[in-house]
Scaffold this motif. Structure first.
Motif, mmCIF file in Angstrom:
data_model
loop_
_atom_site.group_PDB
_atom_site.id
_atom_site.type_symbol
_atom_site.label_atom_id
_atom_site.label_comp_id
_atom_site.label_asym_id
_atom_site.label_seq_id
_atom_site.Cartn_x
_atom_site.Cartn_y
_atom_site.Cartn_z
ATOM 1 N N VAL A 63 0.823 -0.973 -0.021
ATOM 2 C CA VAL A 63 -0.034 0.046 0.042
ATOM 3 C C VAL A 63 0.867 1.090 0.000
ATOM 4 N N GLY A 64 0.412 2.207 -0.848
ATOM 5 C CA GLY A 64 1.331 3.384 -0.975
ATOM 6 C C GLY A 64 0.574 4.663 -0.244
ATOM 7 N N ASP A 65 0.506 5.711 -0.959
ATOM 8 C CA ASP A 65 -0.108 6.906 -0.423
ATOM 9 C C ASP A 65 -1.603 6.975 -0.523
ATOM 10 N N ASP A 66 -2.170 7.805 0.254
ATOM 11 C CA ASP A 66 -3.479 8.005 0.232
ATOM 12 C C ASP A 66 -3.836 8.998 -0.739
ATOM 13 N N SER A 78 -6.560 4.356 -0.583
ATOM 14 C CA SER A 78 -4.956 4.107 -0.442
ATOM 15 C C SER A 78 -4.667 3.510 -1.773
ATOM 16 N N LEU A 79 -3.508 4.277 -2.431
ATOM 17 C CA LEU A 79 -3.048 3.758 -3.556
ATOM 18 C C LEU A 79 -2.355 2.272 -3.280
ATOM 19 N N PRO A 113 -4.856 1.314 -9.415
ATOM 20 C CA PRO A 113 -5.304 0.560 -8.447
ATOM 21 C C PRO A 113 -5.385 1.171 -6.948
ATOM 22 N N HIS A 114 -6.514 0.838 -6.055
ATOM 23 C CA HIS A 114 -6.564 1.394 -4.816
ATOM 24 C C HIS A 114 -7.539 0.817 -3.908
ATOM 25 N N VAL A 115 -7.482 0.822 -2.423
ATOM 26 C CA VAL A 115 -8.538 0.557 -1.911
ATOM 27 C C VAL A 115 -9.140 1.390 -1.124
ATOM 28 N N VAL A 123 -6.822 0.217 4.820
ATOM 29 C CA VAL A 123 -5.204 -0.177 4.696
ATOM 30 C C VAL A 123 -4.388 0.923 4.797
ATOM 31 N N ASP A 124 -3.459 0.844 5.321
ATOM 32 C CA ASP A 124 -2.410 1.914 5.634
ATOM 33 C C ASP A 124 -1.293 1.937 4.688
ATOM 34 N N ARG A 125 -0.537 3.032 4.795
ATOM 35 C CA ARG A 125 0.613 3.070 3.654
ATOM 36 C C ARG A 125 1.730 2.089 4.541
#
Length: 164
Positions: A63-66, A78-79, A113-115, A123-125
């Motif tokens: 998971v990357g940045d918001d 969250s990307l 893609p993201h959540v 989800v978190d970075r």
């Protein structure tokens, strides 16, 4: 016409599960909502073949940045860092659906893609996610995406060829 969406859930989904928009299980959308007169069994056969194809496998991502999505940029997401596996699976699913004659008019050219963060979780970075299945969701009523019912679910990369 029925509306469907194809997702990669963070936890396996069971055929028959139903939920409201507030209860949507955390997921990565693989194919945006589309309409078709084909029934879920026909779609399921095509998607089961994608999920069970030789190149399909469970996908591990970070998971990357918001970011803020939506027309008013008011939906927190969250990307997901895709090393190419999600994009390849997306291409295969789109190809399978188009092969059935489905007009996928809402496909984003700038797919990221993201959540989506929900009240019941997010989800978190830095989190690592295991996307191990593909699910077909029937959206109800047809004119909205506020309710969903799982009409097919297949593990990735296990040689599936049947419906879910």
């Amino acid at each position: 016409m029925a509306r469907f969406v194809v997702v990669l859930p963070l936890s396996p989904l069971t055929v028959g599960d139903e939920f409201t928009v507030a209860q949507w299980p955390l997921h990565v959308t693989l194919v945006e909502p589309f309409e078709t007169e084909l029934d879920a069994d026909v779609l399921g056969t095509a998607l089961a073949a994608v999920a069970g194809s030789p190149g399909a496998r469970a996908i591990t991502v970070a998971v990357g940045d918001d970011a803020m999505f939506g027309p008013r940029r008011d939906i927190l997401v969250s990307l997901v860092r895709d090393g190419g596996a999600i994009a390849a699976l997306r291409t295969a699913a789109i190809s399978a659906l188009r092969g059935l004659g489905i007009d996928l008019v809402r496909m984003r050219q700038d797919f990221r893609p993201h959540v989506t963060a929900k009240r019941h979780g997010r989800v978190d970075r830095g989190d690592r996610l295991q996307l191990g299945s593909l699910a077909l969701v029937r959206l109800r009523p047809p004119e909205t995406s506020h309710h969903g019912r799982i009409v097919g679910s297949w593990p990735l990369g296990e040689g599936n060829t049947g419906g879910g």
